[in-house]
Design a protein around this motif. Structure first.
Motif, PDB file in Angstrom:
ATOM      1  N   UNK A  64      20.708  73.992  66.224  1.00 58.54           N
ATOM      2  CA  UNK A  64      19.585  73.519  67.030  1.00 58.54           C
ATOM      3  C   UNK A  64      19.204  72.120  66.474  1.00 58.54           C
ATOM      4  N   UNK A  65      20.294  71.237  66.804  1.00 56.56           N
ATOM      5  CA  UNK A  65      20.211  69.766  66.721  1.00 56.56           C
ATOM      6  C   UNK A  65      21.114  69.177  67.555  1.00 56.56           C
ATOM      7  N   UNK A  66      20.538  68.570  68.355  1.00 58.89           N
ATOM      8  CA  UNK A  66      21.374  67.536  69.363  1.00 58.89           C
ATOM      9  C   UNK A  66      21.933  66.501  68.947  1.00 58.89           C
ATOM     10  N   UNK A  67      21.264  65.959  67.674  1.00 63.59           N
ATOM     11  CA  UNK A  67      21.890  64.930  67.175  1.00 63.59           C
ATOM     12  C   UNK A  67      23.001  65.336  66.232  1.00 63.59           C
ATOM     13  N   UNK A  68      23.166  66.496  65.926  1.00 67.16           N
ATOM     14  CA  UNK A  68      24.229  67.132  65.196  1.00 67.16           C
ATOM     15  C   UNK A  68      24.430  66.187  63.525  1.00 67.16           C
ATOM     16  N   UNK A  69      23.096  66.254  63.157  1.00 71.85           N
ATOM     17  CA  UNK A  69      22.880  65.875  61.883  1.00 71.85           C
ATOM     18  C   UNK A  69      22.699  64.458  61.540  1.00 71.85           C
ATOM     19  N   UNK A  70      22.646  63.454  62.455  1.00 70.55           N
ATOM     20  CA  UNK A  70      22.713  61.979  62.422  1.00 70.55           C
ATOM     21  C   UNK A  70      21.376  61.527  61.712  1.00 70.55           C
ATOM     22  N   UNK A  71      20.402  62.054  62.405  1.00 74.09           N
ATOM     23  CA  UNK A  71      19.174  61.470  62.206  1.00 74.09           C
ATOM     24  C   UNK A  71      18.280  62.025  60.976  1.00 74.09           C
ATOM     25  N   UNK A  72      17.252  61.465  60.723  1.00 75.01           N
ATOM     26  CA  UNK A  72      16.468  61.836  59.501  1.00 75.01           C
ATOM     27  C   UNK A  72      15.540  63.175  59.972  1.00 75.01           C
ATOM     28  N   UNK A  73      15.472  63.646  61.265  1.00 77.76           N
ATOM     29  CA  UNK A  73      14.949  64.868  61.629  1.00 77.76           C
ATOM     30  C   UNK A  73      15.978  65.395  62.845  1.00 77.76           C
ATOM     31  N   UNK A  74      15.828  66.632  63.165  1.00 74.00           N
ATOM     32  CA  UNK A  74      16.403  67.309  63.979  1.00 74.00           C
ATOM     33  C   UNK A  74      15.873  66.890  65.428  1.00 74.00           C
ATOM     34  N   UNK A  75      16.917  66.984  66.484  1.00 68.04           N
ATOM     35  CA  UNK A  75      16.615  66.860  67.608  1.00 68.04           C
ATOM     36  C   UNK A  75      16.812  68.291  68.397  1.00 68.04           C
ATOM     37  N   UNK A  76      15.805  69.155  68.566  1.00 66.24           N
ATOM     38  CA  UNK A  76      15.993  70.607  68.844  1.00 66.24           C
ATOM     39  C   UNK A  76      16.749  70.430  70.317  1.00 66.24           C
ATOM     40  N   UNK A  77      17.414  71.725  70.556  1.00 64.87           N
ATOM     41  CA  UNK A  77      17.956  71.847  71.794  1.00 64.87           C
ATOM     42  C   UNK A  77      17.085  71.687  73.006  1.00 64.87           C
ATOM     43  N   UNK A  78      17.321  70.902  73.646  1.00 65.53           N
ATOM     44  CA  UNK A  78      16.518  70.751  74.949  1.00 65.53           C
ATOM     45  C   UNK A  78      15.963  69.036  74.940  1.00 65.53           C
ATOM     46  N   UNK A  79      16.289  68.464  73.819  1.00 67.76           N
ATOM     47  CA  UNK A  79      15.554  67.090  73.491  1.00 67.76           C
ATOM     48  C   UNK A  79      16.210  65.996  74.468  1.00 67.76           C
ATOM     49  N   UNK A  80      17.437  66.200  74.666  1.00 69.52           N
ATOM     50  CA  UNK A  80      18.195  65.206  75.691  1.00 69.52           C
ATOM     51  C   UNK A  80      17.988  65.585  77.127  1.00 69.52           C
ATOM     52  N   UNK A  81      17.436  66.817  77.477  1.00 76.10           N
ATOM     53  CA  UNK A  81      17.109  67.126  78.643  1.00 76.10           C
ATOM     54  C   UNK A  81      16.093  66.788  79.122  1.00 76.10           C
ATOM     55  N   UNK A  82      14.951  66.861  78.040  1.00 76.17           N
ATOM     56  CA  UNK A  82      13.734  66.363  78.281  1.00 76.17           C
ATOM     57  C   UNK A  82      13.618  64.674  78.714  1.00 76.17           C
ATOM     58  N   UNK A  83      14.562  64.017  78.016  1.00 74.90           N
ATOM     59  CA  UNK A  83      14.612  62.604  78.256  1.00 74.90           C
ATOM     60  C   UNK A  83      15.162  62.318  79.618  1.00 74.90           C
ATOM     61  N   UNK A  84      16.329  63.300  80.013  1.00 74.83           N
ATOM     62  CA  UNK A  84      16.664  63.010  81.191  1.00 74.83           C
ATOM     63  C   UNK A  84      15.588  63.440  82.457  1.00 74.83           C
ATOM     64  N   UNK A  85      14.754  64.413  82.321  1.00 76.05           N
ATOM     65  CA  UNK A  85      13.650  64.706  83.268  1.00 76.05           C
ATOM     66  C   UNK A  85      12.632  63.708  83.191  1.00 76.05           C
ATOM     67  N   UNK A  86      12.250  62.979  82.084  1.00 73.53           N
ATOM     68  CA  UNK A  86      11.324  61.877  82.033  1.00 73.53           C
ATOM     69  C   UNK A  86      11.669  60.853  82.735  1.00 73.53           C
TER      70      UNK A  86
END
Length: 338
Positions: A64-86
């Motif tokens: 449940x992390x589209x950033x695969x552990x890179x960042x200081x917080x998770x990017x839950x599944x669907x985060x990059x989809x939200x960026x695309x839609x925006x």
């Protein structure tokens, strides 16, 4: 079609680190992607694009992390989809990318994206605001590939990169980078991370709608792995090369980093042809010489590639509706009247 194993298994090892961070076992996803322990341990092992897509998608959902552990917080599944839609309703790619950069900071400021334009070149720069540790390389590659992949998809065009730079030393598998970031050179040990491309791409309007967005997001991961082939700016880039003297199909294709066959095919898809572009370049050069010089018509004909004055006159009439002599006379009469 049989796929070539070109993706470094080092990228998979970075995903395994994410599993370690979240204290989960990656054995299941590795098995589904057909990545054996032996392959995983090979220093310069390679996997196919399909294997990379499979393990990336499974890992992002399972952790449940589209950033695969890179960042200081998770990017839950669907985060990059939200960026695309925006960014979907943006009037141009330039606006879409600026929205992407701004909205990405709402998800995390560990990695900050910026788009600037200087002297006709657009530049997307990634600023690291957190020590990414051993996940750094895979994080930066994936981030850049997702942005360029989404941008290509949005305007339905390949975006030819002038250059790509990374602020880390060249890894052992550096040979894969030209496959991911093309056609320009890839530089390592740079003082910045990002890529440059022709700013004219920024003016293209998006060609996608909500329905196509929904379909794309079902298999969005190929955006980070596979290159977009069609280039809507190809005809214009070809025109510029012809003006600089790349007249043969072979030399032009080499300059554009394409095969001759691909060059012909993509120009056809854009509704033109190499011969049409050559004729256009010859016409423009002939008109320029007739306007600016008093060189003899025969000499101009030879300069723009005609064997004799008669064939040049015939071609010029088909281009402009006038003979070269009449065109020059009309130009001179306009000057006198002025």
């Amino acid at each position: 079609m049989k796929q070539v194993a070109a993706t470094p298994v080092a990228f998979v090892r970075a995903m395994v680190l994410a599993y370690e961070k979240y204290e989960k076992d990656p054995e299941g996803v590795l098995r589904q992607a057909q990545i054996t322990p032996k392959l995983l341990s090979m220093p310069n092992g390679r996997i196919t694009a399909s294997q990379m897509e499979t393990i990336s998608g499974l890992a992002m959902q399972e952790l449940d992390d589209e950033a695969l552990g890179w960042f200081s917080r998770r990017l839950p599944w669907g985060s990059y989809g939200m960026l695309c839609r925006a960014s979907l309703t943006s009037p141009s790619l330039g606006v879409a990318l600026k929205r992407w950069c701004r909205h990405h900071r709402l998800l995390t400021d560990d990695l900050v994206h910026r788009v600037t334009v200087t002297d006709g070149a657009a530049q997307l720069v990634v600023e690291e605001r957190r020590d990414l540790g051993p996940m750094r390389e895979f994080c930066l590659i994936t981030s850049l590939r997702f942005v360029i992949g989404y941008a290509c998809w949005l305007i339905d065009s390949r975006i030819a990169l002038h250059e790509t730079a990374f602020a880390f030393d060249a890894p052992e598998h550096s040979d894969v980078y030209p496959l991911l970031f093309s056609p320009g050179p890839v530089r390592f040990s740079s003082d910045w991370t990002g890529f440059r491309f022709d700013a004219r791409y920024l003016d293209f309007a998006p060609r996608r709608d909500e329905q196509s967005m929904t379909l794309m997001l079902k298999r969005a991961l190929p955006l980070t792995v596979l290159k977009y082939r069609r280039d809507r700016l190809l005809a214009q880039r070809a025109r510029e090369c012809l003006k600089r003297g790349f007249h043969s199909a072979v030399s032009l294709a080499e300059e554009l980093n394409l095969s001759v066959r691909t060059l012909y095919r993509q120009l056809h898809e854009e509704g033109t042809s190499l011969q049409a572009l050559k004729d256009e370049a010859r016409r423009d050069k002939a008109i320029d010489l007739l306007r600016r010089t008093e060189r003899p018509i025969k000499q101009i004909a030879q300069t723009v590639g005609f064997r004799n004055e008669k064939s040049f006159a015939r071609a010029f009439r088909s281009w402009t509706g006038s003979t070269p002599t009449a065109y020059r006379s009309d130009k001179n009469s306009r000057i006198l009247r002025a």
